[in-house]
Design a protein around this motif. Structure first.
Motif, short mmCIF file in Angstrom:
data_model
loop_
_atom_site.label_atom_id
_atom_site.label_comp_id
_atom_site.label_asym_id
_atom_site.label_seq_id
_atom_site.Cartn_x
_atom_site.Cartn_y
_atom_site.Cartn_z
N ALA A 61 0.96 -1.13 -0.12
CA ALA A 61 0.04 -0.02 -0.08
C ALA A 61 0.91 1.33 0.13
CB ALA A 61 -0.96 -0.01 1.23
N TYR A 104 5.71 1.39 -2.18
CA TYR A 104 4.40 0.75 -1.73
C TYR A 104 4.68 -0.46 -0.78
CZ TYR A 104 3.33 3.57 -5.76
OH TYR A 104 3.19 4.43 -6.68
N THR A 126 -2.87 -9.68 -5.90
CA THR A 126 -3.25 -8.01 -5.33
C THR A 126 -3.01 -6.98 -6.49
OG1 THR A 126 -2.53 -8.82 -3.24
CG2 THR A 126 -2.58 -6.40 -3.52
N ILE A 127 -1.79 -7.35 -7.30
CA ILE A 127 -1.53 -6.29 -8.30
C ILE A 127 -2.60 -6.46 -9.39
CG2 ILE A 127 0.11 -5.70 -10.11
CD1 ILE A 127 2.20 -6.74 -8.34
N ALA A 150 -5.88 -7.26 -8.95
CA ALA A 150 -6.86 -6.76 -8.26
C ALA A 150 -6.99 -5.30 -8.56
CB ALA A 150 -7.12 -7.08 -6.77
N HIS A 151 -5.82 -4.72 -8.43
CA HIS A 151 -5.56 -3.14 -8.23
C HIS A 151 -5.41 -2.46 -9.39
CE1 HIS A 151 -4.83 -3.75 -3.83
NE2 HIS A 151 -5.36 -2.62 -3.65
N THR A 152 -4.85 -3.24 -10.45
CA THR A 152 -4.53 -2.59 -11.75
C THR A 152 -5.46 -3.26 -12.88
OG1 THR A 152 -3.07 -4.35 -12.10
CG2 THR A 152 -2.21 -2.45 -11.03
#
Length: 251
Positions: free
Chosen positions: A91, A145, A193-194, A196-198
């Motif tokens: 984050a 991050y 995670t990457i 999901a965010h991008t």
């Protein structure tokens, strides 16, 4: 080398599993701890030698003491400690909450500290011991991050150096391995995670992480395990951190 009593934390998968297999293959007794008892039993079934499954959440106060107490009851003092259990989080620093910060410190720094505090006295009393902490290249350099993760890994490398200095004349070595991105479930979680965010697809993210190693691929868990075993076998190396990242961090 004679058979030794070993403890591997985070032993249910990934690097911990690979280390346990290497230690057992070298003739050592291996105690396995992690939260997932089923995964630990599966690893224990793979080991060619004696295995002891001790499920625990080592972030809980008192849990490390209970794990080591049980090992001592079965086999005697821990002679080889591989502090592998760890986790990551990602984050922007300004959006890193207190809970996430504390979680990284608890697992990546405080738990190894408690493991060393509990096992070093018997090692020094007996005049022989090996400690290897699985850190990260994040212990050597900063990346965006992952402030909490990076701080915890920098901290554990300081712990390794301080502990090594204390016990250097007592037959005990304390070292660290610093892997880059390893082909483990932890890296798979990072990829998810990457994505999901991008909105990127997993294959492209995996390639991005692989390309962070000049070697051009993810590190294999067994490549880390081989380095761990080299520290166990060599009494002249202590207070060191070995990068295992295909040449990404040169030191």
């Amino acid at each position: 080398m004679q058979s030794r009593t070993c403890l591997v934390t985070g032993a249910g998968r990934g690097i911990g599993r690979a280390v346990a297999l290497r230690l057992s293959g070298a003739g050592h007794r291996v105690a396995l701890t992690a939260r997932d008892e089923r995964a630990l039993n599966a690893v224990a079934a793979e080991l060619p030698g004696a295995a002891l499954v001790v499920p625990a959440d080592i972030t809980e106060p008192g849990s490390v003491d209970r794990v080591v107490d049980r090992i001592e009851q079965h086999w005697g003092p821990v002679e080889v400690l591989v502090a592998n259990a760890g986790a990551g989080s990602s984050a922007p620093l300004a959006r890193t909450g207190d809970e996430d910060w504390q979680r990284m410190l608890d697992l990546n720094l405080t738990a190894p500290f408690r493991c060393l505090r509990r096992t070093l006295p018997a090692m020094t009393a007996n005049g022989w011991g090996r400690v290897v902490v699985v850190a990260s290249t994040a212990a050597r350099v900063g990346e965006p991050y992952i402030a909490a993760y990076t701080a915890s890994k920098h901290g554990v490398l300081g712990l390794v150096r301080a502990a090594a200095s204390e016990v250097v004349r007592k037959g005990v070595t304390v070292n660290a391995v610093c892997p880059g991105y390893v082909d483990t479930p932890m890296t798979e979680a990072t990829i998810a995670t990457i994505c999901a965010h991008t909105g990127r697809d997993p294959d492209s993210v995996r390639k991005t992480l692989a390309d962070k190693q000049p070697l051009g691929r993810l590190i294999d868990p067994d490549e880390v395990a081989v380095a761990v075993l080299s520290f166990v076998d060599n009494p002249a190396i202590t207070g060191q951190a070995l990068n295992i990242d295909g040449g990404g961090v040169q030191s």
